[in-house]
Write a protein that holds these residues in place. Structure first.
Motif, short mmCIF file in Angstrom:
data_model
loop_
_atom_site.label_atom_id
_atom_site.label_comp_id
_atom_site.label_asym_id
_atom_site.label_seq_id
_atom_site.Cartn_x
_atom_site.Cartn_y
_atom_site.Cartn_z
N SER A 54 -6.56 5.23 -11.90
CA SER A 54 -6.54 4.08 -12.79
C SER A 54 -5.28 4.16 -13.65
N PHE A 55 -5.11 3.18 -14.53
CA PHE A 55 -3.98 3.13 -15.47
C PHE A 55 -2.63 3.12 -14.75
N GLY A 56 -2.61 2.60 -13.52
CA GLY A 56 -1.35 2.51 -12.78
C GLY A 56 -1.03 3.72 -11.94
N TYR A 57 -1.75 4.82 -12.10
CA TYR A 57 -1.48 6.03 -11.33
C TYR A 57 -1.99 5.89 -9.90
N THR A 58 -1.35 6.63 -9.00
CA THR A 58 -1.73 6.63 -7.58
C THR A 58 -1.71 8.07 -7.07
N ALA A 59 -1.88 8.22 -5.76
CA ALA A 59 -1.89 9.55 -5.15
C ALA A 59 -0.48 10.12 -5.00
N ASP A 60 0.53 9.42 -5.49
CA ASP A 60 1.90 9.94 -5.41
C ASP A 60 2.58 9.89 -6.78
N ARG A 61 3.40 10.87 -7.03
CA ARG A 61 4.06 11.03 -8.33
C ARG A 61 5.03 9.90 -8.66
N ASP A 62 5.62 9.26 -7.63
CA ASP A 62 6.63 8.23 -7.86
C ASP A 62 6.10 6.81 -7.76
N VAL A 63 4.85 6.65 -7.32
CA VAL A 63 4.34 5.32 -6.99
C VAL A 63 3.36 4.83 -8.06
N VAL A 64 3.59 3.60 -8.50
CA VAL A 64 2.77 2.95 -9.52
C VAL A 64 2.04 1.77 -8.90
N ALA A 65 0.76 1.63 -9.24
CA ALA A 65 -0.01 0.45 -8.83
C ALA A 65 0.09 -0.60 -9.92
N LEU A 66 0.48 -1.82 -9.55
CA LEU A 66 0.64 -2.87 -10.56
C LEU A 66 -0.71 -3.37 -11.05
N MET A 67 -0.70 -3.89 -12.27
CA MET A 67 -1.91 -4.31 -12.95
C MET A 67 -2.03 -5.83 -12.94
N ALA A 68 -3.23 -6.32 -12.69
CA ALA A 68 -3.47 -7.76 -12.70
C ALA A 68 -3.22 -8.33 -14.10
N SER A 120 0.83 -1.20 0.00
CA SER A 120 0.00 0.00 0.00
C SER A 120 0.86 1.25 0.00
N LEU A 121 0.21 2.37 -0.24
CA LEU A 121 0.90 3.63 -0.52
C LEU A 121 1.86 4.06 0.59
N PHE A 122 1.40 4.08 1.83
CA PHE A 122 2.22 4.63 2.90
C PHE A 122 3.39 3.73 3.27
N LEU A 123 3.34 2.47 2.87
CA LEU A 123 4.47 1.58 3.13
C LEU A 123 5.63 1.82 2.17
N VAL A 124 5.33 2.16 0.91
CA VAL A 124 6.41 2.31 -0.07
C VAL A 124 6.96 3.72 -0.12
N LEU A 125 6.36 4.63 0.63
CA LEU A 125 6.86 6.01 0.71
C LEU A 125 7.62 6.22 2.00
N ASP A 126 8.65 7.07 1.95
CA ASP A 126 9.36 7.47 3.16
C ASP A 126 9.14 8.96 3.44
N ARG A 127 8.10 9.50 2.84
CA ARG A 127 7.73 10.92 2.97
C ARG A 127 6.22 11.02 2.72
N PRO A 128 5.62 12.18 2.99
CA PRO A 128 4.20 12.36 2.67
C PRO A 128 3.97 12.27 1.16
N PRO A 129 2.79 11.84 0.74
CA PRO A 129 2.49 11.73 -0.70
C PRO A 129 2.52 13.09 -1.39
N SER A 130 2.97 13.05 -2.64
CA SER A 130 3.01 14.24 -3.48
C SER A 130 2.29 13.93 -4.79
N PRO A 131 1.25 14.69 -5.16
CA PRO A 131 0.43 14.34 -6.33
C PRO A 131 1.24 14.27 -7.62
#
Length: 517
Positions: A166-180, A141-152
């Motif tokens: 969607s399309f792999g985007y998340t609430a952070d500029r550096d973090v990608v959600a993997l696709m099934a 999840s998002l807060f586990l892979v970040l070492d700082r507050p999220p940045s859009p």
């Protein structure tokens, strides 16, 4: 240190409990976090919450780790003994991928074989995975892979945030959600589709073929439910007056798989009707049925509001929600307070089995617009404009944005030809549910939540049935008739479902209309 640690401290929560079913992998082999058990994958540190099931096997050329709960095509739970037996046969990379593709359940697989380093998700990403492209951290999840507050992200249109990511985007500029249905190549950072293949069919040519596929759907559900219920009790089954839980109930009753705890919760008027109908069904099957009534002050499940809000904060953090600091006693939170109260009234431990994914049997994400487009275009497939609107169905105008259309077209290009006519089913698996189930299930830390229908055999056969047949609930009626016919004519909560079923002609008389395509 993961940002999740700081957030739990700020909200006076326990990190080890909030993230107890989650994981984090870092390139630093010596990295550790209190409350997570340490493992190793290809020289990296893999930290696993203490309530997250894990099984691994290692051979000279291969390492495989299964997080979560998975049942293979032979009906065996993916335990360490089972994985050892798989590796003992000396499979090549394709053989290992075939084994992984055949797993049903809620899981993530880490695979190392010779030079390959890959991550595989379950068929709908119901155990979400996020990758921090800047630090290399990979986690649940998002807060586990970040070492700082999220940045859009500057690349994801702001208009879409109010609807969904969607399309792999998340609430952070550096973090990608993997696709099934894509593996993530840890070395290259690329995602590569491995299912469905060009050989995967998505249609039937006769009623006999459809029924044979339905029998496979039933048998595979039985395999998955049976293996998990025996190995990880208690088997907990929520029941309502809807379609999805009735399908799971019918299949379980057919196989004499009685839940340890069948229940309904009452949080509003509609769920009270759900509970009444569920009680009728349990009277037919002979199951014990519990009702968790959060609106009845006479029940003993009440708990102090402060504790309920603590649970809400824990769930929000576990899911990576930015709005995680719930204040107390706001009117708009009344329903979610009741739902959280009901969730925490369940027996602890075991597995809660939900009807998600199995709901492909009613073409749930097609909606009226998708069905109308299917009737017009048939097996040629639904136009991208319609798919985009249904992806953002709560604000369909967002689907008209050129940004959305471009990315949707690029995703659709990766689908094999036969899957094109089932684009809405695949959209639901790969662009929609991984952002809902994929992260919402992490918020239920007292039990392990999963969908027994999250299996590629099941999905293929459900999606192969004509969408109109599914949408009209004829597929569900036929399946219940084959498994627990006494449940078929019990009413449903939604009056529209009852009206639709009453006017349906028998399936055998509708084949020409559907053409089984």
């Amino acid at each position: 240190m993961p940002h999740a640690v700081a957030l739990t401290e700020n909200l006076k929560l326990r990190f080890s409990r909030t993230f107890t079913q989650q994981f984090l992998m870092c390139e630093d082999a010596d990295f550790s976090v209190s409350g997570f058990d340490p493992y190793r994958f290809d020289g990296r540190s893999l930290l696993v919450g203490r309530s997250l099931p894990i099984a691994q096997a290692i051979s000279e050329e291969t390492q495989i780790i299964v997080l979560g709960i998975a049942v293979d095509e032979k009906g065996a739970l993916a335990t360490e003994d089972r994985l050892d037996a798989v590796l003992a046969n000396g499979p090549d990379l394709q053989g290992l991928e075939t084994y992984i593709a055949g797993l049903g359940g809620r899981y993530v697989v880490f695979l190392k074989h010779k030079q390959a380093r890959r991550i595989y998700l379950d068929p709908t990403g119901s155990m979400g995975v996020m990758v921090n492209r800047e630090t290399g951290a990979i986690g649940s999840s998002l807060f586990l892979v970040l070492d700082r507050p999220p940045s859009p992200s500057p690349d994801y249109p702001r208009e879409l945030v109010s609807s969904r990511y969607s399309f792999g985007y998340t609430a952070d500029r550096d973090v990608v959600a993997l696709m099934a249905n894509h593996y993530f190549d840890i070395t290259s950072g690329e995602q590569v589709r491995f299912w469905p293949t060009e050989e995967t069919p998505f249609s039937y040519s006769s009623l006999e073929e459809l029924d044979a596929g339905m029998d496979t759907v039933i048998a595979r559900h039985v395999q998955i439910i049976s293996a998990i219920a025996k190995a990880r009790p208690p088997f907990i089954l929520p029941l309502s007056g809807g379609q999805d839980s009735r399908i799971i109930m019918a299949i379980a009753a057919h196989a004499e798989l009685t839940p340890d705890y069948a229940f309904s919760h009452v949080t509003n008027y509609n769920t009270r009707i759900d509970a009444e109908i569920a009680a009728e069904m349990c009277a037919v099957t002979g199951w014990e049925h519990s009702i968790i009534d959060t609106m009845d002050p006479g029940q003993t499940i009440q708990m102090p509001p402060r504790r309920v809000y603590r649970y809400l904060r824990e769930a929000a953090l576990a899911r990576g929600r930015l709005d995680n600091a719930y204040p107390q006693k706001l009117k708009k939170h009344e329903l979610i307070r009741r739902e959280m109260l009901a969730t925490n009234a369940l027996p602890s431990g075991g597995v809660v089995m939900r009807g998600h994914v199995t709901d492909i049997s009613k073409a749930v994400l097609w909606r009226n617009k998708g069905i109308s487009a299917y009737i017009e275009h048939g097996s040629e497939g639904v136009p991208n404009d319609v798919v985009a609107e249904l992806l953002f169905h709560d604000q369909p105008a967002l689907g008209a944005m050129p940004w959305v259309k471009g990315r949707l077209a690029a995703w659709r290009e990766t689908l094999p030809t036969a899957a094109g006519a089932r684009v809405l089913d695949l959209m639901g698996l790969e662009l929609y549910r991984n952002y809902s189930l994929g992260f919402s299930f992490y918020g239920f830390w007292r039990n392990f939540y999963m969908a027994p229908g999250c299996d590629r055999q099941i999905i293929q056969h459900l999606a192969s049935a004509p969408p109109l047949m599914r949408f009209r609930l004829q597929y569900n009626d036929r399946l219940i008739e084959r498994t627990a016919p006494a449940l078929r004519d019990i009413r449903y909560t939604r009056t529209s479902d009852n009206a639709l079923r009453n006017k349906n002609s028998p399936l055998s008389e509708s084949l020409e209309e559907y053409s089984l395509r």
